[in-house]
Motif scaffolding. Sequence first.
Motif, short mmCIF file in Angstrom:
data_model
loop_
_atom_site.label_atom_id
_atom_site.label_comp_id
_atom_site.label_asym_id
_atom_site.label_seq_id
_atom_site.Cartn_x
_atom_site.Cartn_y
_atom_site.Cartn_z
N ARG A 147 0.83 -1.20 0.00
CA ARG A 147 0.00 0.00 0.00
C ARG A 147 0.87 1.26 0.00
N PHE A 148 0.24 2.35 -0.43
CA PHE A 148 0.85 3.68 -0.37
C PHE A 148 2.15 3.73 -1.18
N THR A 149 2.16 3.14 -2.35
CA THR A 149 3.32 3.23 -3.24
C THR A 149 2.96 4.14 -4.40
N ALA A 150 3.85 5.05 -4.71
CA ALA A 150 3.61 5.98 -5.80
C ALA A 150 3.66 5.26 -7.14
N PRO A 151 2.89 5.73 -8.14
CA PRO A 151 2.95 5.07 -9.45
C PRO A 151 4.32 5.12 -10.09
#
Length: 355
Positions: A210-214
Amino acid sequence: MEYSPPPLFKQGASARVKMMVFAGISIALLLVDSRMHALTAVRQAVGTVLYPVQMAALVPRDVALGVGNYFSSLSALEKQVRDLKHEQIASAQIMQQAQLNIVENNHLRKLMEARERVPVKTMMAEVLYDTRDSATRKIVLDRGIQNGVELGRPVIDNLGVVGQVTRVFPFTSEVTLLTDEEQAIPVQLLRNGVRSVAIGRGKSGTMELRFTAPTADIQIGDIVITSGLDGLYPAGLAVARVTLVERNAHGPFGRVVCQPLAGIERNTQLLILMTSPEIPARPPVEDVKTGRKIAGKMAPIKDPAKEPAAAGAATAPATAPATPAAKPPASPVPKPATPAAAAIPAAVPPKEATR
């Protein structure tokens, strides 16, 4: 009808005499045959002629013996087959037990090797059963409060992290697996150190970062390890392998799916980490001169070159001659100065300060 003996017995010598004569002839023939072997050829000829008759007479006996032998051998063979089947089943059980022992010994050997690599104290536990709730991913171990197990302890195997102790009983403990939807663990990529949070996806048996930038540098096949930021999991433990990366440019985060490396559902023995990793102590609070916050206030940084000038400007009014109208200031009671007040330079004249 009158019965009369045959003519042979009606004439000549009596029956007793005839019996004696024939008995003597028989004895003489026996003596001659035993001494001179004169009747051997006659005996062989008679035996040859009578052999077919003997074989025909023995046919009923041979048939009866053959039938008896057939049924007795059939029952013996059936018993032998049953015994062999029982022996085969016993041998198969022994072989399966031996294979199970070999697999268990190999797994225990790998656990012992992993135990030496982990920098904290561990305890081996055996998996008793899975929990009844099909909506969760939990197992029960045979170690509890009596063995020193505490709430929140990580559980690992020889391949990586398995889960975390979420409930503790006197003799057992419940472990929530990494794939449970309510389980989260701070992780980072082994290749480049990108940090994220891995959360389970339930029945699918996978995890999601979760919460990983594209735009994050994440590739399929990257190894995910623990970051150690939570203070529970030692840093560097293997967690999962990236299997799917979806970059959504229209959203704030991308989608990264991982497959756990540890044997989530095929372990019989596990390791419980009994102690937390050692976290270095925070550095001490620096002095006011370094410009760090103390007591909620920010002190200005002093310049050593300007301090003498500021001190001279502050003392100039104090050295001027006092006018007759000026009243000497009352002797104030000295007060202890706080560190923040002591660091601030004096910019107000003494007269105004005494009012």
